[in-house]
Motif scaffolding. Structure first.
Motif, mmCIF file in Angstrom:
data_model
loop_
_atom_site.group_PDB
_atom_site.id
_atom_site.type_symbol
_atom_site.label_atom_id
_atom_site.label_comp_id
_atom_site.label_asym_id
_atom_site.label_seq_id
_atom_site.Cartn_x
_atom_site.Cartn_y
_atom_site.Cartn_z
ATOM 1 N N THR A 46 -11.806 -14.063 3.051
ATOM 2 C CA THR A 46 -11.232 -15.303 2.522
ATOM 3 C C THR A 46 -11.172 -15.226 1.005
ATOM 4 O OG1 THR A 46 -12.182 -16.558 4.358
ATOM 5 C CG2 THR A 46 -11.419 -17.813 2.465
ATOM 6 N N LYS A 47 -9.948 -15.356 0.467
ATOM 7 C CA LYS A 47 -9.716 -15.423 -0.978
ATOM 8 C C LYS A 47 -10.338 -14.265 -1.733
ATOM 9 C CE LYS A 47 -9.043 -20.428 -1.142
ATOM 10 N NZ LYS A 47 -7.585 -20.261 -1.287
ATOM 11 N N LEU A 48 -10.041 -13.052 -1.289
ATOM 12 C CA LEU A 48 -10.461 -11.864 -2.020
ATOM 13 C C LEU A 48 -9.633 -11.787 -3.307
ATOM 14 C CD1 LEU A 48 -12.350 -9.311 -1.492
ATOM 15 C CD2 LEU A 48 -10.216 -8.101 -1.036
ATOM 16 N N PRO A 49 -10.270 -11.819 -4.488
ATOM 17 C CA PRO A 49 -9.503 -11.871 -5.740
ATOM 18 C C PRO A 49 -8.802 -10.547 -6.057
ATOM 19 C CG PRO A 49 -11.847 -11.754 -6.203
ATOM 20 C CD PRO A 49 -11.720 -11.900 -4.716
ATOM 21 N N VAL A 50 -7.485 -10.608 -6.214
ATOM 22 C CA VAL A 50 -6.667 -9.440 -6.535
ATOM 23 C C VAL A 50 -5.688 -9.843 -7.634
ATOM 24 C CG1 VAL A 50 -4.973 -7.762 -5.676
ATOM 25 C CG2 VAL A 50 -6.850 -8.505 -4.197
ATOM 26 N N GLY A 51 -5.552 -9.011 -8.657
ATOM 27 C CA GLY A 51 -4.653 -9.298 -9.766
ATOM 28 C C GLY A 51 -3.197 -9.031 -9.406
ATOM 29 N N LEU A 52 -2.294 -9.787 -10.015
ATOM 30 C CA LEU A 52 -0.853 -9.628 -9.807
ATOM 31 C C LEU A 52 -0.194 -9.682 -11.187
ATOM 32 C CD1 LEU A 52 1.402 -9.334 -7.710
ATOM 33 C CD2 LEU A 52 1.496 -11.832 -7.539
ATOM 34 N N VAL A 53 0.334 -8.550 -11.641
ATOM 35 C CA VAL A 53 0.841 -8.419 -13.007
ATOM 36 C C VAL A 53 2.316 -8.064 -12.996
ATOM 37 C CG1 VAL A 53 0.618 -7.167 -15.188
ATOM 38 C CG2 VAL A 53 -1.424 -7.673 -13.824
ATOM 39 N N ILE A 86 -6.117 -13.224 0.718
ATOM 40 C CA ILE A 86 -6.034 -12.693 -0.639
ATOM 41 C C ILE A 86 -5.784 -13.838 -1.611
ATOM 42 C CG2 ILE A 86 -4.796 -11.144 -2.193
ATOM 43 C CD1 ILE A 86 -6.399 -9.679 -0.125
ATOM 44 N N ASP A 87 -6.549 -13.843 -2.688
ATOM 45 C CA ASP A 87 -6.341 -14.807 -3.764
ATOM 46 C C ASP A 87 -5.606 -14.082 -4.890
ATOM 47 O OD1 ASP A 87 -6.412 -16.859 -5.559
ATOM 48 O OD2 ASP A 87 -8.565 -16.717 -5.977
ATOM 49 N N TRP A 88 -4.253 -14.171 -4.872
ATOM 50 C CA TRP A 88 -3.441 -13.497 -5.883
ATOM 51 C C TRP A 88 -3.601 -14.227 -7.217
ATOM 52 C CZ3 TRP A 88 -1.759 -8.915 -4.539
ATOM 53 C CH2 TRP A 88 -1.439 -8.650 -3.209
ATOM 54 N N LYS A 89 -4.051 -13.506 -8.236
ATOM 55 C CA LYS A 89 -4.258 -14.092 -9.553
ATOM 56 C C LYS A 89 -3.220 -13.509 -10.515
ATOM 57 C CE LYS A 89 -9.173 -15.006 -8.928
ATOM 58 N NZ LYS A 89 -8.995 -16.468 -8.946
ATOM 59 N N VAL A 90 -2.201 -14.327 -10.849
ATOM 60 C CA VAL A 90 -1.143 -13.889 -11.758
ATOM 61 C C VAL A 90 -1.693 -13.832 -13.177
ATOM 62 C CG1 VAL A 90 1.163 -14.391 -12.633
ATOM 63 C CG2 VAL A 90 0.596 -14.912 -10.248
ATOM 64 N N MET A 91 -1.514 -12.695 -13.837
ATOM 65 C CA MET A 91 -2.062 -12.500 -15.184
ATOM 66 C C MET A 91 -1.306 -11.388 -15.885
ATOM 67 S SD MET A 91 -5.637 -10.611 -14.071
ATOM 68 C CE MET A 91 -6.169 -12.067 -13.195
ATOM 69 N N ASP A 92 -1.570 -11.231 -17.180
ATOM 70 C CA ASP A 92 -0.948 -10.122 -17.895
ATOM 71 C C ASP A 92 -1.856 -8.900 -17.827
ATOM 72 O OD1 ASP A 92 -2.975 -10.424 -19.847
ATOM 73 O OD2 ASP A 92 -1.742 -11.796 -21.016
ATOM 74 N N GLN A 93 -1.365 -7.793 -18.392
ATOM 75 C CA GLN A 93 -2.108 -6.538 -18.268
ATOM 76 C C GLN A 93 -3.442 -6.574 -18.997
ATOM 77 O OE1 GLN A 93 1.144 -3.747 -19.419
ATOM 78 N NE2 GLN A 93 0.699 -2.754 -17.470
ATOM 79 N N GLY A 103 -15.642 -6.631 -12.879
ATOM 80 C CA GLY A 103 -15.865 -6.684 -11.441
ATOM 81 C C GLY A 103 -15.401 -7.962 -10.788
ATOM 82 N N LYS A 104 -14.536 -8.721 -11.461
ATOM 83 C CA LYS A 104 -14.065 -9.988 -10.911
ATOM 84 C C LYS A 104 -12.803 -9.821 -10.075
ATOM 85 C CE LYS A 104 -16.168 -12.898 -14.435
ATOM 86 N NZ LYS A 104 -15.976 -13.980 -15.423
ATOM 87 N N LEU A 105 -12.208 -8.630 -10.106
ATOM 88 C CA LEU A 105 -11.061 -8.305 -9.264
ATOM 89 C C LEU A 105 -11.397 -7.077 -8.437
ATOM 90 C CD1 LEU A 105 -8.060 -8.606 -11.782
ATOM 91 C CD2 LEU A 105 -8.789 -10.307 -10.098
ATOM 92 N N PHE A 106 -10.986 -7.079 -7.180
ATOM 93 C CA PHE A 106 -11.200 -5.916 -6.328
ATOM 94 C C PHE A 106 -10.017 -4.951 -6.387
ATOM 95 C CE2 PHE A 106 -14.209 -8.914 -4.643
ATOM 96 C CZ PHE A 106 -15.296 -8.118 -4.326
ATOM 97 N N ALA A 152 -8.759 -4.595 -0.630
ATOM 98 C CA ALA A 152 -7.751 -4.994 -1.614
ATOM 99 C C ALA A 152 -6.617 -3.989 -1.672
ATOM 100 C CB ALA A 152 -8.398 -5.138 -2.989
ATOM 101 N N ARG A 153 -6.953 -2.720 -1.587
ATOM 102 C CA ARG A 153 -5.912 -1.674 -1.624
ATOM 103 C C ARG A 153 -4.978 -1.800 -0.428
ATOM 104 N NH1 ARG A 153 -6.839 4.936 -1.633
ATOM 105 N NH2 ARG A 153 -4.707 5.472 -1.002
ATOM 106 N N THR A 154 -5.540 -2.009 0.758
ATOM 107 C CA THR A 154 -4.708 -2.145 1.947
ATOM 108 C C THR A 154 -3.788 -3.354 1.855
ATOM 109 O OG1 THR A 154 -6.411 -1.098 3.320
ATOM 110 C CG2 THR A 154 -4.751 -2.418 4.454
ATOM 111 N N ALA A 155 -4.350 -4.493 1.453
ATOM 112 C CA ALA A 155 -3.550 -5.717 1.358
ATOM 113 C C ALA A 155 -2.486 -5.595 0.273
ATOM 114 C CB ALA A 155 -4.456 -6.904 1.085
#
Length: 432
Positions: A46-53, A86-93, A103-106, A152-155
């Motif tokens: 549930t809500k695994l934090p993953v970055g989206l750039v 997955i908790d997609w977290k939109v952010m810059d590089q 360690g806040k993103l997997f 996270a890699r699989t998702a």
């Protein structure tokens, strides 16, 4: 017959029943805690934090500015295929690198700067040249936990592949009759334009156990503190004359020194605090000096190690003093049985069932692991787990002191002293 008599105790049903209940419950609890926590991490995630750039700079197409990277990130963010896993977290590089480094993103999914220009080149609508297949980059983070990074890699890979196919359908529809003019290879690429590459988002040194040295180091500190508490408790009881001390065939016994339960715990805790300097030093010397574990901030690692052993040991001493003989079972469940599955080192907290996530909020091993992980992998940043580790250790020490001395003080006030029966003064008969 005298040699057979001791074995008659095996006929006693209470002996079998009492030991059967205790050992059976222990076996059941360990099976539930260990297997139950890890039996299906994907389903419980549930809500695994993953970055989206989106680093795409876009391109001019037909006189209009187009940014295909924005389309992809928006479609992934709105996608319901993964539910709330997955908790997609939109952010810059820059933000992504900082979050991976704490360690806040997997993991993360990155759309590169040239994505739009590389994609439109496949359609023939961009300036002439040799088309290069655009890429979507999946970043992993083993420092946050191997299973969490794998999940996270699989998702993220699945999301990237799905986004590429969706974009391919849009581009195919837009080109229409122009497809016949495109080379065969370009038409194939157009249907699935993006290549997905996988890279390590936060590389670790070679002697970091693929991100697991922090967990095993923390586990060592907890086990050392827990087992030392058992040794110290027994040795203090022997020094005060409450118990015998068997050394092989020899049995040693000291004269009784009467001490209240509170005094006994204070003596044991003082001894634990002093010896934790030795134990913490030797744990670090063994791991770093002898085995070559990669580590930095060595003075801080030493101080944290000493404090972790001391707090764990005093907590275990408290449980032993309050619960007596069953205390070792309680200590084992608290510091090992419930702690290892909820440490977040292998299976991430976000992939555990709700009950285990609740335990993880206060189980000592998770807090200690977070601090060690920050020191070893994240440059000892406070918000990478080190601050929480210090705060929770202080809270644990305070809770142990309040609980231990509070309960033992009540025992003493009620006259529940630890004086063996054979040392109690004999009652004299009243004169006739």
């Amino acid at each position: 017959m005298s040699g057979i008599r001791p074995f008659r105790v095996l006929r006693a049903k209470p002996l079998w029943i009492a030991n059967g209940v205790i050992t059976g419950v222990l076996a059941l609890l360990f099976a539930v805690f260990y297997v139950g926590a890890n039996i299906d991490p994907v389903d419980h995630m549930t809500k695994l934090p993953v970055g989206l750039v989106n680093a795409d700079k876009g391109a001019a197409v037909g006189g209009k500015q187009v940014n295909l990277g924005a389309r992809i990130t928006e479609s992934i963010k709105k996608s319901t295929t993964g539910g709330d896993k997955i908790d997609w977290k939109v952010m810059d590089q820059k933000e992504m690198k900082e979050e991976l480094g704490k360690g806040k993103l997997f993991g993360a999914l990155v759309v590169p700067a040239d994505f739009t220009s590389a994609t439109t080149a496949l359609t023939g609508t961009a300036p002439a040249g040799t088309p290069a297949r655009p890429t979507l980059t999946v970043l992993t983070n083993q420092s946050a936990g191997s299973i969490g990074s794998s999940l996270a890699r699989t998702a993220t890979t699945t999301a990237a592949e799905h986004a590429s196919l969706q974009l391919g359908r849009q581009l195919t529809a837009q080109t229409g009759s122009q497809q016949a003019k495109l080379p065969a290879a370009a038409r194939v690429l157009l249907a699935d334009p993006a290549a997905v590459t996988v890279k390590d988002g936060h590389p670790l040194d070679s002697h970091s156990g693929l991100g697991l040295t922090a967990f095993y180091y923390a586990l060592t500190l907890v086990v050392v503190g827990m087992l030392s508490a058992n040794v110290i408790s027994g040795q203090v009881d022997h020094a005060l004359g409450y118990t015998h001390n068997d050394m092989g065939p020899l049995r040693l016994h000291r004269p009784l020194i009467r001490a209240t339960r509170v005094q006994t715990l204070a003596i044991s805790s003082t001894l634990m605090a002093g010896l934790s300097l030795l134990m913490g030093t030797l744990v670090m010397a063994g791991a770093v000096g002898i085995m070559g574990m990669d580590a930095s901030h060595l003075p801080l690692l030493w101080l944290y190690s000493v404090c972790a052993v001391a707090v764990t040991g005093i907590g275990a001493l408290t449980l032993l003093a309050v619960f007596g003989t069953p205390g070792m079972l309680v200590v084992t469940l608290v510091f090992i049985g419930m702690a290892v599955p909820t440490a977040g080192a292998t299976t991430p907290i976000q992939a555990l069932p709700g009950f285990y996530r609740f335990l993880a909020e206060f189980e000592p091993l998770r807090q200690i692991t977070g601090g060690i992980r920050s020191i070893l992998y994240y440059d000892a940043q406070g918000d990478a787990g080190l601050t929480r580790g210090w705060v929770m250790m202080a809270a644990g020490l305070a809770a142990a002191a309040l609980f231990g001395f509070g309960v033992l003080g009540w025992y003493d006030r009620k006259g529940l002293h630890r004086i063996p029966m054979e040392t109690a003064p004999e009652k004299t008969a009243a004169p006739a």
